[in-house]
Motif scaffolding. Structure first.
Motif, short mmCIF file in Angstrom:
data_model
loop_
_atom_site.label_atom_id
_atom_site.label_comp_id
_atom_site.label_asym_id
_atom_site.label_seq_id
_atom_site.Cartn_x
_atom_site.Cartn_y
_atom_site.Cartn_z
N ILE A 25 24.16 -26.31 16.79
CA ILE A 25 25.51 -26.35 17.37
C ILE A 25 25.64 -25.30 18.47
CG2 ILE A 25 27.95 -25.93 16.88
CD1 ILE A 25 27.46 -27.12 14.08
N LEU A 26 25.14 -24.10 18.17
CA LEU A 26 25.22 -23.01 19.15
C LEU A 26 24.51 -23.41 20.44
CD1 LEU A 26 25.96 -20.01 19.73
CD2 LEU A 26 23.70 -19.43 18.89
N LEU A 27 23.32 -23.99 20.26
CA LEU A 27 22.52 -24.38 21.42
C LEU A 27 23.26 -25.42 22.27
CD1 LEU A 27 19.76 -23.57 22.40
CD2 LEU A 27 18.79 -25.53 21.22
N VAL A 28 23.83 -26.40 21.58
CA VAL A 28 24.55 -27.46 22.31
C VAL A 28 25.76 -26.88 23.03
CG1 VAL A 28 25.95 -29.53 21.99
CG2 VAL A 28 23.75 -29.33 20.83
N LEU A 29 26.53 -26.05 22.31
CA LEU A 29 27.74 -25.46 22.90
C LEU A 29 27.39 -24.62 24.12
CD1 LEU A 29 29.87 -24.31 19.83
CD2 LEU A 29 30.37 -26.14 21.43
N VAL A 30 26.39 -23.77 23.94
CA VAL A 30 26.02 -22.87 25.03
C VAL A 30 25.46 -23.66 26.20
CG1 VAL A 30 24.36 -21.07 25.65
CG2 VAL A 30 25.69 -20.83 23.59
N TYR A 35 26.06 -22.24 30.18
CA TYR A 35 25.07 -22.14 31.25
C TYR A 35 25.46 -22.89 32.54
CZ TYR A 35 22.07 -19.99 27.73
OH TYR A 35 21.57 -19.16 26.79
N PRO A 36 26.00 -24.14 32.43
CA PRO A 36 26.31 -24.82 33.70
C PRO A 36 27.28 -24.06 34.60
CG PRO A 36 26.29 -26.37 31.89
CD PRO A 36 26.18 -25.01 31.28
N PRO A 37 28.43 -23.54 34.06
CA PRO A 37 29.30 -22.81 35.00
C PRO A 37 28.61 -21.58 35.61
CG PRO A 37 30.27 -22.86 32.79
CD PRO A 37 29.03 -23.67 32.74
N ILE A 38 27.83 -20.87 34.79
CA ILE A 38 27.14 -19.69 35.33
C ILE A 38 26.14 -20.11 36.41
CG2 ILE A 38 25.65 -17.74 34.77
CD1 ILE A 38 26.82 -17.71 31.99
N MET B 60 29.12 -15.19 25.49
CA MET B 60 28.66 -15.94 26.65
C MET B 60 29.77 -16.81 27.22
SD MET B 60 25.48 -15.03 26.80
CE MET B 60 24.53 -16.23 27.71
N PHE B 61 30.56 -17.39 26.32
CA PHE B 61 31.60 -18.32 26.75
C PHE B 61 32.67 -17.61 27.57
CE2 PHE B 61 35.51 -20.78 26.06
CZ PHE B 61 35.08 -21.98 26.60
N VAL B 62 33.12 -16.47 27.04
CA VAL B 62 34.16 -15.71 27.76
C VAL B 62 33.63 -15.33 29.15
CG1 VAL B 62 35.44 -13.53 27.78
CG2 VAL B 62 35.29 -14.87 25.68
N GLY B 63 32.37 -14.91 29.18
CA GLY B 63 31.77 -14.55 30.47
C GLY B 63 31.71 -15.72 31.43
N SER B 64 31.49 -16.93 30.89
CA SER B 64 31.37 -18.09 31.77
C SER B 64 32.72 -18.64 32.20
CB SER B 64 30.57 -19.19 31.07
OG SER B 64 31.37 -19.79 30.07
N ARG B 65 33.81 -18.17 31.57
CA ARG B 65 35.15 -18.67 31.92
C ARG B 65 35.85 -17.76 32.90
NH1 ARG B 65 34.90 -23.86 30.66
NH2 ARG B 65 32.72 -23.37 30.32
N PRO B 102 17.16 -22.47 28.48
CA PRO B 102 18.39 -22.42 27.67
C PRO B 102 18.07 -22.19 26.19
CG PRO B 102 18.51 -24.24 29.21
CD PRO B 102 17.13 -23.69 29.30
N TYR B 103 17.00 -22.77 25.73
CA TYR B 103 16.61 -22.59 24.33
C TYR B 103 16.19 -21.15 24.06
CZ TYR B 103 13.75 -22.99 20.10
OH TYR B 103 13.21 -22.80 18.86
N THR B 104 15.28 -20.63 24.86
CA THR B 104 14.78 -19.27 24.60
C THR B 104 15.84 -18.22 24.86
OG1 THR B 104 13.66 -19.60 26.70
CG2 THR B 104 12.30 -19.46 24.75
N LEU B 105 16.66 -18.45 25.90
CA LEU B 105 17.69 -17.45 26.19
C LEU B 105 18.74 -17.42 25.07
CD1 LEU B 105 18.88 -15.36 28.03
CD2 LEU B 105 20.05 -17.13 29.29
N THR B 106 19.13 -18.59 24.58
CA THR B 106 20.08 -18.64 23.47
C THR B 106 19.46 -17.95 22.25
OG1 THR B 106 20.77 -20.77 24.31
CG2 THR B 106 21.56 -20.17 22.13
N LEU B 107 18.18 -18.22 22.05
CA LEU B 107 17.49 -17.58 20.93
C LEU B 107 17.53 -16.06 21.08
CD1 LEU B 107 15.97 -18.85 18.61
CD2 LEU B 107 13.86 -18.67 19.91
N PHE B 108 17.27 -15.60 22.28
CA PHE B 108 17.26 -14.15 22.53
C PHE B 108 18.61 -13.52 22.24
CE2 PHE B 108 18.28 -10.79 25.66
CZ PHE B 108 17.44 -9.80 25.16
N VAL B 109 19.66 -14.11 22.81
CA VAL B 109 20.99 -13.53 22.62
C VAL B 109 21.41 -13.62 21.15
CG1 VAL B 109 23.40 -13.59 23.36
CG2 VAL B 109 21.61 -14.12 24.99
#
Lengths: 181, 263
Positions: A25-30, A35-38, B60-65, B102-109
């Motif tokens: 879920i985390l992976l999908v959400l993130v 990532y896209p907006p950033i 991450m979400f707050v940062g991206s908003r 995206p996979y490895t970076l999410t894993l890292f964070v």
């Protein structure tokens, strides 16, 4: 549970189960919301920076062209100025020369006129003086002789005497460089 | 004062129990659940796993908003993390590897947040559980095999395990294949063990130094507390380092599988 201490909880099925679900879920959400907006933001800024750099380069190119153009114009203007100055100087010189020449001629003319005038005046003065002197000499001679002398003869004598005198005076004055001659 | 002095009267067994209690507490189920006979109870470990995931996402979400053209400090951090994932973690062996960042970076964070949350007293260090680390390592392993086969084809991928130009092919080809596969299988194991052992050992060390007070008496605090503090600070460093190692090795393994035939 293989290990009751929990340190080596090799098969904690609940943790494994929830870990997979949570991470998925985390992976999908993130991946969808973070990532896209950033990425877009970074790409946008990159594009802006590249645009700004291109713009700056173009502006610099334009500025360089303008500078060359201005330099050329300034060079032309300077040349034009020099030429105008040169012309003006030449004209001024010519004018000066002309004026000088005219002034000299005018001066010469004035001097010449003055000389002529002086010559005429002197001639007339000499004539008057001669006439006067002759008159006075005749008169004095009449009184001395007590008779009337031949007027014409007398006048001739006087004129001759005066001429002699004049010649003497002239002979004396040439040594001193007289201008009246 | 007499209460403090009694701290030194605990038996070794009692001290051991005190230390282990933290890890036992992780198994404590708040809600008992079962799926097809498999225990999927919500334990303290699961709760902290969720907290970690939530914190990771929110950070991450707050940062991206709140992205602006002129970034503030927080945006710079978020963008730097993104850039770190895209440029430093990914692309170790080829551009194609970048799509896995995206996979490895999410894993890292995620691992970093879990490691750091685990350092908060009374929390549960999720990454000190071998189940958790092995789970992620196996996930990486399956992804690795999948992308390897997908890109190189099953035949190409399997063949690439044996280096070309071997003498005595009948002996060395199976031998090398066997050796290479042991190496391949040890990858998820080492990945899991490294993270798990580092975090567990760090926590145990802190507990052991503090337990000297329970065992030897209050005066031991003069040595125990500074040592525990030093170890605690070191653990923060380890938390970052291990998260980084786990993530970058994951990425490297994926990229090795991707470019199996080229190397």
């Amino acid at each position: 549970m293989l290990d009751e201490t929990g340190i080596f909880d090799l098969i904690s099925t609940s943790l494994l189960f929830w870990e997979m679900i949570t991470f998925a879920i985390l992976l999908v959400l993130v991946a969808y919301f973070v990532y896209p907006p950033i990425r877009d933001q970074i790409q946008k800024r990159q594009a802006e920076i590249e645009g700004a750099i291109d713009e700056a380069q173009k502006t610099r190119e334009e500025a360089r062209e303008l500078l060359t153009e201005y330099r050329r114009q300034i060079e032309e203007a300077r040349g034009e100025g020099r030429r105008i100055l040169e012309d003006a100087r030449k004209q001024a010189d010519a004018q000066r020369e002309r004026t000088k020449k005219e002034a000299r001629e005018e001066g010469d003319r004035i001097v010449q006129r003055a000389r002529d005038e002086i010559g005429r005046e002197r001639e007339s003065a000499i004539r008057d003086v001669r006439r006067e002197v002759a008159g006075m000499v005749i008169q004095a001679s009449e009184q001395v002789l007590g008779r009337t002398v031949d007027h014409d003869e007398h006048e001739r004598l006087v004129a001759q005497a005066l001429d002699d005198l004049e010649a003497e005076v002239a002979g004396a004055s040439t040594g001193s460089g007289s201008r009246t001659a | 004062m007499s209460g403090l002095l009694t701290l030194g009267q605990l038996s070794p067994e009692k001290v051991r129990e005190e230390i282990i209690h933290t890890f036992e507490a992780g198994q404590h189920a708040y809600v008992h659940l079962s799926l097809l006979g498999i225990d999927i109870s919500i334990t303290k470990a699961v709760a902290f796993l969720w907290i970690g995931a939530a914190v990771t996402f929110l950070l991450m979400f707050v940062g991206s908003r709140m992205l602006k053209n002129r970034p503030g400090a927080y945006q710079v951090i978020v963008e730097e993390i993104y850039g770190f994932g895209r440029n430093s973690l990914a692309g170790q062996m080829g551009e194609e590897g970048r799509k896995f960042f995206p996979y490895t970076l999410t894993l890292f964070v995620f691992l970093l947040v879990l490691n750091l949350i685990g350092l908060i007293p009374n929390s549960y260090p999720v990454t000190s559980s071998i189940t958790f680390t092995l789970g992620l390592a196996l996930l990486t392993f399956f992804i690795t095999q999948f992308v390897g086969i997908q890109r190189n084809g099953l035949g190409g991928y399997v063949k690439a395990f044996v280096p070309p130009g071997l003498p005595l092919k009948i002996v060395f080809v199976p031998f090398m294949f066997f050796i290479e596969w042991i190496s391949e299988l040890s990858k998820p194991l080492t990945l899991a063990m490294r993270l798990y052992a580092n975090i567990l050992a760090g926590h145990l060390l802190i507990f052991i130094f503090l337990s000297f007070i329970l065992y030897f008496g209050t005066y031991m605090a003069v040595i125990s507390v500074p040592m525990a503090l030093v170890l605690y600070a070191f653990e923060i460093f380890v938390a970052v380092l291990q998260a980084y190692i786990f993530a970058i090795l994951t990425q490297v393994y994926i990229e090795i599988a991707l470019f199996r035939q080229e190397h």
